[in-house]
Every structure is written in structure tokens, then in C-alpha cells.
Write an enzyme that holds these catalytic residues in place. Sequence first.
Site, PDB file in Angstrom:
ATOM      1  N   SER A 193      -1.442   8.476 -14.222  1.00 14.85           N
ATOM      2  CA  SER A 193      -2.338   7.457 -14.770  1.00 14.85           C
ATOM      3  C   SER A 193      -3.533   7.261 -13.855  1.00 14.85           C
ATOM      4  O   SER A 193      -3.433   7.414 -12.625  1.00 14.85           O
ATOM      5  CB  SER A 193      -1.551   6.151 -14.877  1.00 14.85           C
TER       6      SER A 193
ATOM      7  N   TYR B 233       4.803  -0.197 -11.224  1.00 21.28           N
ATOM      8  CA  TYR B 233       4.556   0.871 -12.201  1.00 21.28           C
ATOM      9  C   TYR B 233       3.568   1.887 -11.611  1.00 21.28           C
ATOM     10  O   TYR B 233       3.821   3.091 -11.590  1.00 21.28           O
ATOM     11  CB  TYR B 233       4.003   0.294 -13.516  1.00 21.28           C
TER      12      TYR B 233
ATOM     13  N   LYS C 133       4.013   6.003 -10.246  1.00 23.89           N
ATOM     14  CA  LYS C 133       3.204   7.177 -10.617  1.00 23.89           C
ATOM     15  C   LYS C 133       2.669   7.858  -9.352  1.00 23.89           C
ATOM     16  O   LYS C 133       2.705   9.082  -9.222  1.00 23.89           O
ATOM     17  CB  LYS C 133       2.029   6.755 -11.513  1.00 23.89           C
TER      18      LYS C 133
END
Length: 337
Positions: A124, A149, A153
Site C-alpha cells: 500500500s 495495518y 505491510k
Amino acid sequence: MKILVTGGMGYIGSHTVVELIAKGHECVILDNLYNSSINVLNRIEEISGVRPEFVNADITDENALRNVFENHQFDAVIHFAGLKAVGESVTIPLKYYDNNVGGSIKLYQLMEEYNVNNLVFSSSATVYGSSFEMPLKEAYGRGTTTNPYGTSKLMNEMIIEDYCHARKELSAVVLRYFNPVGAHKSGLIGERPNGIPNNLMPYISDVAIGKRERLNVFGDDYDTKDGTGVRDYIHVVDLAKAHVLAIEYAAKNKGMETINIGTGNGYSVLEIVEAYKKASGKDVPYVIAPRRAGDVATCYADPNKAKELLGFEAQYGIEDMCLDSYNFIIKNPNGIE
Ligand code: NAD
Ligand code: UD1
């Protein structure tokens, strides 16, 4: 190629499976249906004419994963499976790390054991953090993340990098998505998150169909064209096509590449509202609300590396993104049931 698609029942995964099938690849989908419906399989079949094999399993379950690798000789893995709610990740970080990092490690270990050497991973733009200049270039590296989150990543990217360094036969393409929106033209697959949507486009869709009264625009005092946040929205079908190109690239090259998948264009919240109104013919009432914690003013990609390495260029503009989002939501107001 025969490709294991983890998370292939989800929003981006299902669109990617459709595009992989269209290019003659064979997909085996592994998903625990945590954030998707079994009916996605019927929808994929309806669109593509092919019903891919589906395994209902969790990537954190090593035995279940092993079974899949035992039963198939894969050429490649596209790894979408993961949890993605930013706010929730702050509340239950261990679940996020277990699922998104622990699950990935198990998957990569089994890839090694079964000699599967081609990987595409869903990363992302969030890994850039907030300190780089726009447009965001892959060469900047990674910044500082602000939630578990995002950190999950970032950790995956670092693990893949170390792993590619150690294992020369491995080929990995890490795709950094900007803001995926829209849906398949058929209206059969798309996204309607459970509960109150966190992201802009699904929230606007709910307002357009009368499910919610009005949109809260999070801040109108940013240093942007109209004061509202600017993002690089990319149609999910374009994003899906980028995965096909990425896995084909991985099969022909060794080592790791990190590639932005965006359009290079930034649209403000109010521009998206206007475009959605135009595409849908519906009103989208809004009020200006306070800024949302963790938001940046502007975020858009430098899309040149994707063009140079993959030959990828987004085809759909903001009109199609809004039209296809609306087409999906009117056909599936409660998501794919
Ligand atoms: P999604 O939730 O629609 O799809 C993810 C799928 O993975 C779901 O079907 C879910 O059931 C499955 N899954 C989750 N945990 C699993 C597990 N432990 N084992 C097996 N299956 C599991 O999300 P999406 O929008 O399609 O995102 C796909 C990937 O792309 C995710 O890794 C996400 O973090 C990443 N990503 C998404 C966005 C976005 O805006 N949608 C942006 C950047 C990155
Ligand atoms: C968010 C996540 C990011 C994640 C990405 C894709 C945060 C802080 N960031 O990014 O980590 O990778 O989704 O899933 O959650 N907006 C409104 N009203 C709304 C919703 C959004 O005004 O109800 C605005 C936001 O302030 C922003 C823009 O719309 O300016 C886009 O928001 P969103 O769709 O949530 O995406 P990101 O913030 O880019």
C-alpha cells in the site's frame, strides 16, 4: 501459469482472478471468507465462464496451507489475503500482525518448501508515510507508518526483501496500491464493506442510494486545490490488470521489484463528490467535518516505473470509477450476499 490466489474472494482478488482467467491462467483461490462471500465464486464464473477451484482455508493454518501445496504444483502465488481496516488494526494489533505477517511467513515458507518461486504481494502507498514529496516514487524507499495495518505491510515488504536477497531463485513484485475504487462493468463483483464504510467511495455510494444521509468531508482547510484531501484513485479493473502483468513479469525476472500502481492524478474529495453526482444522477449531500486523525493532505503516485517495467498504464478515468461503483451498489446494496 497455475496460480495460487490467496484472498481471491475479496474485492481486489476477485477482479484479479477474472483478469487472470481472461489471459488463460489457471487460478486456485484460497480464502477463509472472513471478509467475503462464497457467492463471489458464482459471480466469477458468470463473468469468466470458468469456476476456479476454491479452498476455504486460513493462511495462518499451516496444515491447511500445506495440503494446498501438496495437491497442486503452482507456478506462482498472488498474495492478497489480509486484514485491512486501519482503525481496527489499532484496537487489535496482534490479530493484524498474526494474520498479515504471521500468515505471510507461513505462506512464504511453504512456497520455499514446494519450490514455488514467483510472488506478487499487495502492499500500500501507506508505507511511504507522510514525509516525502509528491508524486511518490518507489526510489524514496519506505517511510514511517502510523498504524499496525500500515506497519504489517511495511514488515511484509522488508521480509520479502530479505528473503529475495537470501534466495536468488525467488522473484517477487511488491505492488503499492494507491486508492482502489470502482467495480467490474457487469456489476457482479465490487465492494460494499460491512457496517459503516471507512473509505470515501463506498461511503459516497451509501449516500447516493439513500442508505446514509450525508457524507462527512474530513477537513476543508488542507493546502490543496479546494482544501479537501487529494488522492490517487485507481479503477479496480486497472489494478487487477496490473497484477496479471506483474505475475508475468515475475515469471521472467529474478529478484524483487517494488512498483506503484496508481494513475498519477490526484482528485479532491469534492471533485469525487461532483463526479459521482454526475455519473449516478443522484444527489450526494455533504457537510464539512473535522479532519480525520492520520490523514495527509495529498497523496498520489509517480506511475512511471509501472509503465517502464510492466507496460502498465491505467485506462479508466474518474467517470468510470464513479459509474461502476454506483452500478455495483444499486445491484448489491448489501454487498455480495
Ligand atoms: P478484501 O478484504 O476485500 O479481501 C481480502 C480477502 O482476504 C478477503 O476475502 C478475506 O476473507 C481474505 N482473508 C483475510 N484474512 C485471511 C486469512 N488469514 N486467510 C485466508 N483468507 C483471508 O480486501 P481487498 O481490498 O481486496 O485487499 C486485498 C489486499 O490488498 C489486502 O492485503 C489489502 O491490505 C491490500 N490493500 C488494499 C487496499 C484497498 O484500498 N482496498 C489498499 C492497499 C492495499
Ligand atoms: C485509507 C487509509 C490507508 C489505506 C487506504 C486504502 C486512513 C487514515 N488511511 O487511505 O491506510 O491504505 O484507505 O484502504 O484510514 N474522506 C472523507 N470522508 C469519508 C471518508 C474519507 O472526507 O467519509 C476523505 C479522507 O479524508 C481522504 C479521502 O477522502 O482525504 C480518501 O479517504 P479514504 O478513502 O479513506 O482513503 P485514504 O485516506 O487515502
